[in-house]
Design a protein around this motif. Structure first.
Motif, PDB file in Angstrom:
ATOM      1  N   CYS A   1      -1.429   7.612   4.538  1.00  0.00           N
ATOM      2  CA  CYS A   1      -0.633   8.141   3.420  1.00  0.00           C
ATOM      3  C   CYS A   1      -1.334   7.749   2.108  1.00  0.00           C
ATOM      4  N   PRO A   2      -1.961   8.700   1.402  1.00  0.00           N
ATOM      5  CA  PRO A   2      -2.741   8.341   0.209  1.00  0.00           C
ATOM      6  C   PRO A   2      -1.894   7.796  -0.934  1.00  0.00           C
TER       7      PRO A   2
ATOM      8  N   CYS B   1       1.621  17.767   0.990  1.00  0.00           N
ATOM      9  CA  CYS B   1       1.631  16.652   0.080  1.00  0.00           C
ATOM     10  C   CYS B   1       0.737  16.885  -1.128  1.00  0.00           C
TER      11      CYS B   1
ATOM     12  N   MET C   1       4.921   5.100   5.130  1.00  0.00           N
ATOM     13  CA  MET C   1       4.918   6.464   4.596  1.00  0.00           C
ATOM     14  C   MET C   1       5.707   6.426   3.295  1.00  0.00           C
ATOM     15  N   ALA C   2       5.171   7.053   2.261  1.00  0.00           N
ATOM     16  CA  ALA C   2       5.853   6.996   0.961  1.00  0.00           C
ATOM     17  C   ALA C   2       7.091   7.906   0.931  1.00  0.00           C
ATOM     18  N   CYS C   3       7.109   8.947   1.744  1.00  0.00           N
ATOM     19  CA  CYS C   3       8.229   9.904   1.695  1.00  0.00           C
ATOM     20  C   CYS C   3       9.298   9.567   2.730  1.00  0.00           C
TER      21      CYS C   3
ATOM     22  N   CYS D   1       5.832  12.711   6.437  1.00  0.00           N
ATOM     23  CA  CYS D   1       5.201  13.895   5.839  1.00  0.00           C
ATOM     24  C   CYS D   1       6.039  15.157   6.013  1.00  0.00           C
TER      25      CYS D   1
ATOM     26  N   GLY E   1       7.419  15.839   2.732  1.00  0.00           N
ATOM     27  CA  GLY E   1       6.474  15.552   1.644  1.00  0.00           C
ATOM     28  C   GLY E   1       6.705  16.395   0.395  1.00  0.00           C
TER      29      GLY E   1
END
Ligand code: SF4
Length: 352
Positions: free
Chosen positions: A78-79, A133, A275-277, A281, A284
């Motif tokens: 996850c960038p 994303c 994971m940021a979301c 994803c 995303g």
């Protein structure tokens, strides 16, 4: 110019909503057909890149566990999370997996292995990817994501932009018949598709790690404890002689809390998926706007249904993965893999 496209496994279960189809409909084969009609020379499924990611990650995690170094390992696909670590926790960067994300891994083998097989000059290659994303656009531009001056990925479209692109080309996706993705990345396991959902990296990783450590398949590939939408999940398992702890978070707030616990001495975890979301994803920032929780659940259900029925559920059983290691890469974490599929990170100044 030889133009190819790769699309994320999440895009194929969300794109249909942009065209008024029911949430969670898997457009995989229809996407292959539609994108060929828009003029791409080849169309690839990033699920193959996800199988490659899991194969390299399992080798890296095993090495670190055996060596007792930089454990726990944090996921790196996850960038948004990677950038957050570089900005806010640079002292923890040695814990971040060195594996490039599936998008970048597939881009790297397209510009090396694929161009070699089909006698294409890498200078004449242009690789587009379709991702869930907006952070993937940033990732593709990182200076570490090039090899011998050639970018792994040249341009990134979100799911919404891909839908616009298909419409602009006058394609009626409802009239398309399914087609397969292109060689040599046309086969994937359902582990690769699991990366779309929070907990999926960990589930796929445990399958491959179990095989690396014991030489046997995990009896029950489905890990129910990881299949829910909670912000924080934990799972403990004994593999061979190792008692291993896994954590899954889908918010950087929760990940930060975990980092504080680790700095305070917590040592029962070996791998942490971030994971940021919320939900991963599948939810995303580039996905269709205005989706409700029912749509989100339908997308997740489709991914798990695909996994339940799939004839190949382990990344290491994907014949295309076996082939690329046999003919080109050598072994996971070998010299060529590290050169092409692994990366480095550095402290990033925070603009205040
Ligand atoms: Fe992008 Fe969100 Fe997936 Fe991270 S979790 S890679 S930010 S879509």
């Amino acid at each position: 110019i030889h133009v190819v496209l790769q699309y994320s496994p999440t895009v194929s279960v969300t794109l249909g909503e942009e065209f008024g189809l029911k949430a969670g409909k898997d457009m995989n084969g229809i996407l292959n057909a539609s994108l060929r009609r828009t003029g791409f020379d080849k169309v690839f499924d990033t699920s193959f890149g996800a199988d490659l990611y899991i194969t390299e990650l399992a080798a890296e995690v095993e090495n670190r566990i055996r060596g007792g170094q930089q454990v726990p390992v944090f996921s790196s696909d996850c960038p948004a999370w990677v950038k957050y670590m570089e900005q806010w926790h640079p002292d923890m960067l040695p814990h971040l997996s060195a594996c490039k994300s599936p998008q970048q891994m597939l881009g790297a083998v397209i510009s090396s292995y694929y161009t070699g097989l089909f006698h294409i000059n890498p200078d004449n290659l242009y690789t587009v990817s379709a991702m869930p994303c907006t952070a993937k656009k940033f990732e593709a531009q990182r200076e570490q994501m090039t090899h011998k001056g050639i970018s792994d990925v040249d341009a990134v479209l979100t799911t919404r932009e891909l839908a616009q692109f298909i419409r602009l080309n006058g394609i009626d996706i409802q009239q398309m018949d399914s087609e397969l993705a292109d060689n040599p990345f046309h086969v994937r396991s359902s582990s690769g598709r699991l990366l779309s959902v929070s907990g999926g990296v960990t589930e796929a990783l445990i399958r491959s790690l179990h095989h690396r450590i014991t030489g046997k398949d995990l009896n029950q590939p489905k890990i129910a404890e990881l299949r829910n939408t909670r912000e924080y999940k934990e799972y403990k398992i004994k593999i061979g002689d190792f008692k291993l702890g896994f954590a899954v978070v889908n918010s950087v707030r929760q990940a930060s809390k975990l980092i504080s616990e680790i700095k305070a001495g917590r040592n029962d975890l070996h791998f942490i998926e971030v994971m940021a979301c919320p939900g991963g994803c599948i939810n995303g920032g580039g996905q269709p706007i205005g989706s409700d929780s029912a749509a989100l659940k339908a997308r997740i259900r489709t991914i798990y249904e695909i996994d339940e029925k799939d004839p190949i559920r382990f990344a290491y059983k994907n014949p295309a993965i076996v082939e690329i290691y046999r003919d080109f890469l050598g072994e996971p974490m070998g010299q060529k893999s590290i050169e092409l599929l692994h990366t480095t990170y550095k402290k990033r100044e925070v603009p205040l």
